[in-house]
Design a protein around this motif. Structure first.
Motif, PDB file in Angstrom:
ATOM      1  N   LEU A  89      -1.461   5.378   4.636  1.00  0.00           N
ATOM      2  CA  LEU A  89      -1.570   6.259   3.621  1.00  0.00           C
ATOM      3  C   LEU A  89      -1.234   7.904   4.137  1.00  0.00           C
ATOM      4  N   GLY A  90      -0.643   8.552   3.114  1.00  0.00           N
ATOM      5  CA  GLY A  90      -0.212   9.961   3.655  1.00  0.00           C
ATOM      6  C   GLY A  90      -1.007  10.812   3.177  1.00  0.00           C
ATOM      7  N   ALA A  91      -0.527  12.021   2.882  1.00  0.00           N
ATOM      8  CA  ALA A  91      -1.390  13.195   2.394  1.00  0.00           C
ATOM      9  C   ALA A  91      -1.964  13.206   1.239  1.00  0.00           C
ATOM     10  N   GLY A  92      -2.992  13.782   1.022  1.00  0.00           N
ATOM     11  CA  GLY A  92      -3.852  13.730  -0.204  1.00  0.00           C
ATOM     12  C   GLY A  92      -4.700  12.371  -0.495  1.00  0.00           C
ATOM     13  N   TRP A  93      -4.792  11.518   0.477  1.00  0.00           N
ATOM     14  CA  TRP A  93      -5.487  10.220   0.197  1.00  0.00           C
ATOM     15  C   TRP A  93      -6.863  10.619   1.099  1.00  0.00           C
ATOM     16  N   ARG A  94      -8.004  10.499   0.442  1.00  0.00           N
ATOM     17  CA  ARG A  94      -9.222  10.545   1.117  1.00  0.00           C
ATOM     18  C   ARG A  94     -10.027   9.423   1.187  1.00  0.00           C
ATOM     19  N   HIS A  95     -10.720   9.326   2.569  1.00  0.00           N
ATOM     20  CA  HIS A  95     -11.460   7.885   2.935  1.00  0.00           C
ATOM     21  C   HIS A  95     -13.066   8.292   2.402  1.00  0.00           C
ATOM     22  N   ALA A  96     -13.131   7.185   1.524  1.00  0.00           N
ATOM     23  CA  ALA A  96     -14.762   7.443   0.961  1.00  0.00           C
ATOM     24  C   ALA A  96     -15.547   6.479   1.857  1.00  0.00           C
ATOM     25  N   GLY A  97     -15.206   5.887   3.053  1.00  0.00           N
ATOM     26  CA  GLY A  97     -16.174   5.175   3.769  1.00  0.00           C
ATOM     27  C   GLY A  97     -15.749   3.733   3.715  1.00  0.00           C
ATOM     28  N   ALA A  98     -16.383   3.080   4.814  1.00  0.00           N
ATOM     29  CA  ALA A  98     -16.228   1.674   4.838  1.00  0.00           C
ATOM     30  C   ALA A  98     -17.000   1.021   4.054  1.00  0.00           C
TER      31      ALA A  98
ATOM     32  N   VAL B 126       0.891  -1.323  -0.002  1.00  0.00           N
ATOM     33  CA  VAL B 126      -0.049   0.185  -0.007  1.00  0.00           C
ATOM     34  C   VAL B 126       0.959   1.340  -0.014  1.00  0.00           C
ATOM     35  N   ARG B 127       1.819   1.315   0.680  1.00  0.00           N
ATOM     36  CA  ARG B 127       2.827   2.136   1.026  1.00  0.00           C
ATOM     37  C   ARG B 127       3.500   2.572  -0.400  1.00  0.00           C
ATOM     38  N   LYS B 128       3.888   1.642  -1.190  1.00  0.00           N
ATOM     39  CA  LYS B 128       4.523   1.560  -2.504  1.00  0.00           C
ATOM     40  C   LYS B 128       3.589   2.255  -3.472  1.00  0.00           C
ATOM     41  N   ILE B 129       2.403   1.796  -3.619  1.00  0.00           N
ATOM     42  CA  ILE B 129       1.357   2.225  -4.484  1.00  0.00           C
ATOM     43  C   ILE B 129       1.077   3.883  -4.151  1.00  0.00           C
ATOM     44  N   ALA B 130       0.876   4.105  -2.808  1.00  0.00           N
ATOM     45  CA  ALA B 130       0.654   5.637  -2.584  1.00  0.00           C
ATOM     46  C   ALA B 130       1.655   6.541  -2.960  1.00  0.00           C
ATOM     47  N   ALA B 131       2.973   5.840  -2.737  1.00  0.00           N
ATOM     48  CA  ALA B 131       4.015   6.826  -3.052  1.00  0.00           C
ATOM     49  C   ALA B 131       4.262   7.081  -4.284  1.00  0.00           C
ATOM     50  N   ALA B 132       3.810   6.077  -5.348  1.00  0.00           N
ATOM     51  CA  ALA B 132       3.827   6.238  -6.732  1.00  0.00           C
ATOM     52  C   ALA B 132       2.921   6.795  -7.391  1.00  0.00           C
ATOM     53  N   THR B 133       1.710   7.140  -6.741  1.00  0.00           N
ATOM     54  CA  THR B 133       0.388   7.705  -7.252  1.00  0.00           C
ATOM     55  C   THR B 133       0.525   9.311  -7.248  1.00  0.00           C
ATOM     56  N   THR B 134       0.517   9.815  -8.449  1.00  0.00           N
ATOM     57  CA  THR B 134       0.351  11.261  -8.782  1.00  0.00           C
ATOM     58  C   THR B 134      -0.789  11.729  -9.617  1.00  0.00           C
ATOM     59  N   ALA B 135      -1.554  10.988 -10.039  1.00  0.00           N
ATOM     60  CA  ALA B 135      -2.703  11.319 -10.695  1.00  0.00           C
ATOM     61  C   ALA B 135      -4.025  11.297  -9.811  1.00  0.00           C
ATOM     62  N   PRO B 136      -4.543  12.568  -9.738  1.00  0.00           N
ATOM     63  CA  PRO B 136      -5.685  12.758  -8.785  1.00  0.00           C
ATOM     64  C   PRO B 136      -6.994  11.597  -9.482  1.00  0.00           C
ATOM     65  N   GLY B 137      -7.833  11.292  -8.542  1.00  0.00           N
ATOM     66  CA  GLY B 137      -8.956  10.432  -8.981  1.00  0.00           C
ATOM     67  C   GLY B 137      -8.375   8.861  -9.161  1.00  0.00           C
ATOM     68  N   THR B 138      -7.239   8.771  -8.604  1.00  0.00           N
ATOM     69  CA  THR B 138      -6.957   7.071  -8.512  1.00  0.00           C
ATOM     70  C   THR B 138      -7.466   6.594  -7.167  1.00  0.00           C
ATOM     71  N   TRP B 139      -8.091   5.508  -7.269  1.00  0.00           N
ATOM     72  CA  TRP B 139      -8.530   4.959  -6.130  1.00  0.00           C
ATOM     73  C   TRP B 139      -7.973   3.775  -5.757  1.00  0.00           C
ATOM     74  N   LEU B 140      -8.049   3.533  -4.231  1.00  0.00           N
ATOM     75  CA  LEU B 140      -7.684   2.130  -3.677  1.00  0.00           C
ATOM     76  C   LEU B 140      -8.653   1.445  -3.184  1.00  0.00           C
ATOM     77  N   LYS B 141      -9.041   0.219  -3.548  1.00  0.00           N
ATOM     78  CA  LYS B 141      -9.877  -0.687  -2.806  1.00  0.00           C
ATOM     79  C   LYS B 141      -9.085  -1.809  -2.019  1.00  0.00           C
ATOM     80  N   LEU B 142      -9.170  -1.702  -0.906  1.00  0.00           N
ATOM     81  CA  LEU B 142      -8.299  -2.379   0.036  1.00  0.00           C
ATOM     82  C   LEU B 142      -9.204  -3.396   1.135  1.00  0.00           C
ATOM     83  N   PHE B 143      -9.061  -4.680   0.961  1.00  0.00           N
ATOM     84  CA  PHE B 143     -10.005  -5.551   1.701  1.00  0.00           C
ATOM     85  C   PHE B 143      -9.435  -5.982   3.176  1.00  0.00           C
ATOM     86  N   ALA B 144      -9.792  -4.854   3.916  1.00  0.00           N
ATOM     87  CA  ALA B 144      -9.318  -4.893   5.187  1.00  0.00           C
ATOM     88  C   ALA B 144     -10.025  -3.942   6.212  1.00  0.00           C
TER      89      ALA B 144
END
Length: 219
Positions: A83-92, A56-74
């Motif tokens: 996850l660091g700055a710039g990542w917004r939580h859409a809810g559970a 997750v940290r590797k993907i997040a660090a490599a992400t530069t495009a707004p509108g990129t989503w993560l779906k994490l089954f946890a």
């Protein structure tokens, strides 16, 4: 279905979701899949059925495009600290499955129900007698299962059983078409409805998207 592993269930969900949304075929990754969605606020998504902190940290660090989503089954509390700055939580969310069977789906007084299929997707629309939008939903077939997607009830028509009507109509349509299993990812609010209709929760899912602040973009 009770013996199906989480990674296989997530792949079943993906296979139907891309049909439902008209997205690209999923691209295999060491940690899961990447899907090109191609919308301004949803450019692509990375799906990790068994997320690890390193991935997750590797993907997040490599992400530069707004509108990129993560779906994490946890659970949210497990993955959000990764996850660091710039990542917004859409809810559970919750991955759920059910064994399909015939359902009775009759619109209550004052509403009409329409159902149609095209391109592997079956849609249900509920309107008032005057033609106003009340509720909707759709399913996409992928092999022997269907994925339920985009269940929505207009605020002024909620708590009238229309969500259940849409779900029963879709489930019955899927059963009629020969599908045996339903898969979906629901919100906490939707989870109660789906549970009442025989759906079983299989995993939590954290949903996040990348939207850096203007200051971060200017750096």
């Amino acid at each position: 279905m009770s013996d199906t592993g989480l990674t296989e269930l997530v792949r079943m969900w993906i296979d139907g979701w891309v049909v439902s949304r008209g997205s690209s075929d999923p691209i295999d990754e060491p940690w899961g899949w990447t899907i090109d969605v191609g919308q301004p606020t949803h450019v692509a998504r990375h799906v990790l059925p068994e997320p690890t902190e390193a991935d997750v940290r590797k993907i997040a660090a490599a992400t530069t495009a707004p509108g990129t989503w993560l779906k994490l089954f946890a659970e949210d509390e497990v993955v959000l600290p990764w996850l660091g700055a710039g990542w917004r939580h859409a809810g559970a969310g919750f991955l759920m499955t059910c064994r399909l069977k015939p359902e009775r789906a009759q619109a209550p007084a004052g509403y009409t129900l329409t159902r149609w299929s095209r391109g592997g997707v079956t849609r249900v629309l509920v309107r008032t007698r005057e033609g106003h939008f009340a509720a909707r939903g759709q399913i996409a077939r992928a092999g022997g299962h269907v994925v339920v997607d985009q269940i929505e009830t207009a605020p002024e028509h909620q708590r009238k059983g229309l969500g259940g009507l849409v779900m029963r109509s879709l489930q019955s349509a899927a059963h009629e078409a020969g599908a045996t299993t339903g898969v979906l990812v629901g919100t906490p609010d939707g989870r109660a409805l789906y549970s009442s209709l025989g759906w079983t929760t299989r995993s939590p899912m954290a949903s996040l998207w990348y939207e850096p602040s203007d200051a971060a973009l200017a750096e």
